[in-house]
Motif scaffolding. Structure first.
Motif, PDB file in Angstrom:
ATOM      1  N   PHE A   1      79.807  95.123 129.456  1.00 30.30           N
ATOM      2  CA  PHE A   1      78.603  94.430 129.928  1.00 30.30           C
ATOM      3  C   PHE A   1      77.570  94.086 128.663  1.00 30.30           C
ATOM      4  CE2 PHE A   1      74.143  94.473 131.367  1.00 30.30           C
ATOM      5  CZ  PHE A   1      74.180  93.596 132.079  1.00 30.30           C
ATOM      6  N   LEU A   2      77.268  95.147 127.997  1.00 30.37           N
ATOM      7  CA  LEU A   2      76.456  95.086 126.962  1.00 30.37           C
ATOM      8  C   LEU A   2      76.942  94.424 125.702  1.00 30.37           C
ATOM      9  CD1 LEU A   2      73.965  96.437 125.418  1.00 30.37           C
ATOM     10  CD2 LEU A   2      75.499  98.132 124.459  1.00 30.37           C
ATOM     11  N   GLY A   3      78.342  94.254 125.512  1.00 27.42           N
ATOM     12  CA  GLY A   3      78.956  93.573 124.466  1.00 27.42           C
ATOM     13  C   GLY A   3      78.630  92.063 124.905  1.00 27.42           C
ATOM     14  N   VAL A   4      78.958  91.815 126.173  1.00 27.92           N
ATOM     15  CA  VAL A   4      78.749  90.327 126.593  1.00 27.92           C
ATOM     16  C   VAL A   4      77.271  90.028 126.688  1.00 27.92           C
ATOM     17  CG1 VAL A   4      78.977  88.814 128.634  1.00 27.92           C
ATOM     18  CG2 VAL A   4      80.654  90.357 128.229  1.00 27.92           C
ATOM     19  N   PHE A   5      76.334  90.897 126.637  1.00 23.34           N
ATOM     20  CA  PHE A   5      74.877  90.557 126.940  1.00 23.34           C
ATOM     21  C   PHE A   5      74.572  90.146 125.559  1.00 23.34           C
ATOM     22  CE2 PHE A   5      70.426  91.984 126.842  1.00 23.34           C
ATOM     23  CZ  PHE A   5      69.918  91.035 127.666  1.00 23.34           C
ATOM     24  N   VAL A   6      74.961  90.875 124.449  1.00 22.54           N
ATOM     25  CA  VAL A   6      74.771  90.752 122.916  1.00 22.54           C
ATOM     26  C   VAL A   6      75.284  89.557 122.617  1.00 22.54           C
ATOM     27  CG1 VAL A   6      74.931  91.500 120.859  1.00 22.54           C
ATOM     28  CG2 VAL A   6      74.418  93.135 122.488  1.00 22.54           C
ATOM     29  N   ALA A   7      76.528  89.258 123.121  1.00 22.20           N
ATOM     30  CA  ALA A   7      77.138  87.780 122.762  1.00 22.20           C
ATOM     31  C   ALA A   7      76.292  86.868 123.088  1.00 22.20           C
ATOM     32  CB  ALA A   7      78.580  87.992 123.195  1.00 22.20           C
ATOM     33  N   VAL A   8      75.981  86.936 124.479  1.00 24.29           N
ATOM     34  CA  VAL A   8      75.145  85.928 125.041  1.00 24.29           C
ATOM     35  C   VAL A   8      73.582  85.438 124.133  1.00 24.29           C
ATOM     36  CG1 VAL A   8      73.611  85.073 126.983  1.00 24.29           C
ATOM     37  CG2 VAL A   8      75.810  86.008 127.259  1.00 24.29           C
ATOM     38  N   ILE A   9      73.162  86.658 123.544  1.00 28.62           N
ATOM     39  CA  ILE A   9      71.971  86.644 122.722  1.00 28.62           C
ATOM     40  C   ILE A   9      72.400  85.866 121.568  1.00 28.62           C
ATOM     41  CG2 ILE A   9      70.363  87.895 121.474  1.00 28.62           C
ATOM     42  CD1 ILE A   9      70.279  90.079 123.674  1.00 28.62           C
ATOM     43  N   GLY A  10      73.546  86.279 120.914  1.00 26.69           N
ATOM     44  CA  GLY A  10      73.934  85.556 119.660  1.00 26.69           C
ATOM     45  C   GLY A  10      74.135  84.132 119.712  1.00 26.69           C
ATOM     46  N   CYS A  11      74.778  83.691 121.041  1.00 25.11           N
ATOM     47  CA  CYS A  11      75.050  82.452 121.321  1.00 25.11           C
ATOM     48  C   CYS A  11      73.692  81.508 121.335  1.00 25.11           C
ATOM     49  CB  CYS A  11      75.817  82.277 122.588  1.00 25.11           C
ATOM     50  SG  CYS A  11      77.362  82.602 122.472  1.00 25.11           S
ATOM     51  N   PHE A  12      72.763  82.052 121.980  1.00 22.19           N
ATOM     52  CA  PHE A  12      71.270  81.470 122.086  1.00 22.19           C
ATOM     53  C   PHE A  12      70.754  81.300 120.504  1.00 22.19           C
ATOM     54  CE2 PHE A  12      71.442  82.024 126.574  1.00 22.19           C
ATOM     55  CZ  PHE A  12      70.777  80.838 126.905  1.00 22.19           C
ATOM     56  N   SER A  13      71.045  82.260 119.903  1.00 27.23           N
ATOM     57  CA  SER A  13      70.361  82.333 118.532  1.00 27.23           C
ATOM     58  C   SER A  13      71.181  81.447 117.681  1.00 27.23           C
ATOM     59  CB  SER A  13      70.827  83.995 117.966  1.00 27.23           C
ATOM     60  OG  SER A  13      69.748  84.815 118.632  1.00 27.23           O
ATOM     61  N   VAL A  14      72.647  81.223 117.987  1.00 33.41           N
ATOM     62  CA  VAL A  14      73.110  80.124 117.129  1.00 33.41           C
ATOM     63  C   VAL A  14      72.582  79.065 117.351  1.00 33.41           C
ATOM     64  CG1 VAL A  14      75.343  79.137 116.771  1.00 33.41           C
ATOM     65  CG2 VAL A  14      75.189  81.790 116.553  1.00 33.41           C
ATOM     66  N   VAL A  15      72.293  78.526 118.508  1.00 33.31           N
ATOM     67  CA  VAL A  15      71.766  77.237 118.858  1.00 33.31           C
ATOM     68  C   VAL A  15      70.549  77.153 118.713  1.00 33.31           C
ATOM     69  CG1 VAL A  15      71.080  76.096 121.077  1.00 33.31           C
ATOM     70  CG2 VAL A  15      73.140  77.368 121.059  1.00 33.31           C
TER      71      VAL A  15
END
Length: 526
Positions: A381-395
């Motif tokens: 769950f934490l990994g997915v959450f960080v990945a989501v944050i990373g995706c928003f940051s990349v956008v």
């Protein structure tokens, strides 16, 4: 020859280094735009380069624009322009590229400092390296590659090393005294808000050095050994800097007892540590359209405050290293007192998670360690959450980078100009090259950086309701040609208000520099 696989932490560190190196090269190729705070800093540098004294902004006087007035700028720390000036002098580059070099080096130096601090705080190489990966996934880390933000970038470069220094001293000798003395000055030069971080670090040092002593006298003696060089450092800062001008703590605007005063600082571990404030474009302060209504923002923020308290309590009960636990408790507690009192007194400090970034950085390895003790489903769950944050940051980075390439104007300063188009900027440059006795008026502090040969006036932008203090706009007198650059939608009532702000001139003419920007100019005295 047999090849051995690299350890996991080295793979992560190599990945982080490659990403940051690539971002650094890209920002040098296409320099970032600039935040207003840093723009004012560069205006001070511009005045200094034109022969003015240190940290003094020279500008036309409102009483008579034929004369100049000077103001010592103590609202922001000087490092945001002094470090780029170092690169300008060393490499002979323009302001934009100097700011880009500052960003590139500060980001790398900051990551190294926090990696060393995380390891010294008792975390494994893997957790420490993984923490860096989480950090670069944050929008706060990518922002300097789109907008030069000055002090916060410098503070990131220094903060990890300061925290590392707080851990390595275990006795009050001359090395500790020099560390306390110079870290106060260096940190302040980076960013003035370092003062509260400095106080928290010194409080931790006092606790660390006095631990095991039950005598109040021993605690007091250790406190004096720390407090004297700290007092010298702070007094020097106040005497040489704060006493000479206004700063965010100069005046209070009353008392505010609303929910946000207390909930925002309490929620800082999640707001700053996991980009929650950035993901919703700000719960309270918005750079763009608000994602949440005021009611929803209040409800979510209060929930995040509760979750932050639970998270911090879990970290300090599960993480084995006592020094790290003490740092979390002290820094979180001091931040609550400092910002809580500032918001309570309505000081000029915005409700933005960037002010609490050090809290987010501090809890990162603690959160990773905490989840590493739980079942795989929680770690996933934490990994997915960080990945989501990373995706928003990349956008965010892609959108910002695309804007720099497609919609941002660049002039002689090399800074990305957001509030003018290339056609209009080129025309302004022609006027600046042609005259030596003109005055240019802008509505954004970064645009004045393009003027090399004439004087500038920077006014606050006008809202549609034109609810302004006219005394802040009026500039009397006459001093050569006057050029006022404004967006085309100012034409009408807003333009009339601005033209009336210069009663010494008459016969204004209008020129359309492009489809988006116009120029009002006059030469005759009234």
């Amino acid at each position: 020859m047999r090849y051995k696989n690299l350890p996991a932490h080295r793979i992560i560190l190599l990945t982080v280094f490659i990403i940051v190196a690539v971002l650094g090269v890209l920002v040098i190729i296409t320099p970032a735009a600039i935040f207003p705070d840093a723009s004012w800093g560069f205006q001070v540098l511009r005045s200094m380069e034109l022969g003015g004294p240190f940290n003094v902004l020279t500008k036309p006087s409102q009483a008579n624009i034929a004369l100049n007035t000077s103001e010592f700028i103590s609202w922001w720390s000087p490092g945001q322009y002094l470090v780029p000036y170092f690169f300008k002098t060393l490499f002979g580059v323009n302001t934009g590229h100097a700011a880009a070099l500052t960003t590139m080096f500060c980001q790398l130096i900051g990551l190294i400092g926090f990696y060393k601090f995380f390891k010294k705080a008792g975390f494994s190489r893997f957790i420490s390296a993984l923490s860096l990966l989480v950090i670069i996934c944050q929008q706060a880390f990518l922002t300097p590659y789109i907008f030069y933000i000055g002090g916060e970038t410098l503070l990131f470069a220094f903060a990890g090393w300061f925290l590392y220094g707080c851990l390595i001293f275990n006795k009050p000798d001359w090395k500790l005294i020099l560390f306390i003395l110079f870290s106060g000055w260096i940190g302040f030069i980076c960013k003035s808000s370092f003062i509260w971080i400095y106080f928290a670090g010194l409080l931790f040092l006092w606790v660390q050095l006095s631990a095991g002593n039950r005598s109040a006298k021993a605690w007091l003696f250790k406190g004096f050994r720390i407090g004297i060089p700290a007092l010298i450092s702070v007094v020097a800062i106040y005497w040489l800097y704060f006493s000479k001008g206004q700063n965010p703590a100069s005046r209070s605007n009353g008392i505010d007892l609303s929910w946000k005063v207390f909930s925002f600082p309490i929620a800082s571990p999640i707001l700053a540590g996991f980009s929650a404030d950035d993901l919703v474009n700000g719960f309270i302060f918005h750079n763009d359209d608000a994602v949440l209504s005021a009611g929803w923002a209040a409800a979510v923020l209060i929930l995040l405050a509760i979750l932050s308290i639970v998270l911090v309590c879990k970290i300090i009960t599960k993480v084995p290293d006592k020094n790290y636990r003490h740092i979390i408790i002290i820094f979180y507690g001091v931040s609550l007192l400092f910002f809580g009192s500032a918001f309570l007194r309505r000081l000029d400090i915005s409700y933005e998670a960037r002010h609490f970034r050090i809290i987010g950085l501090l809890i990162t390895p603690g959160v990773l360690y905490l989840f590493s003790q739980y079942k795989m489903v929680y770690r996933a769950f934490l990994g997915v959450f960080v990945a989501v944050i990373g995706c928003f940051s990349v956008v965010f980075y892609y959108t910002g980078s695309h804007g720099l390439h497609q919609y941002t104007a660049y002039g002689t300063s090399g800074v990305g100009q957001q509030f003018i188009d290339q056609e209009s900027l080129n025309y302004v440059k022609q006027l600046d090259d042609k005259y030596r006795n003109a005055t240019f008026v802008f509505f954004s502090p970064d645009l004045g950086l393009e003027i090399k040969h004439n004087r500038i006036i920077t006014l606050d932008a006008l809202n549609s309701d034109i609810n302004i203090d006219f005394n802040q706009y009026i500039h009397k007198g006459h001093a050569g040609p006057l050029y006022i650059i404004m967006p085309v939608y100012y034409v009408g009532i807003r333009a009339s208000v601005i033209l009336k702000s210069f009663p010494g001139y008459k016969g204004f003419s209008l020129k359309e520099m492009s489809d988006n920007y116009v120029l009002y100019f006059a030469t005759e005295a009234r």
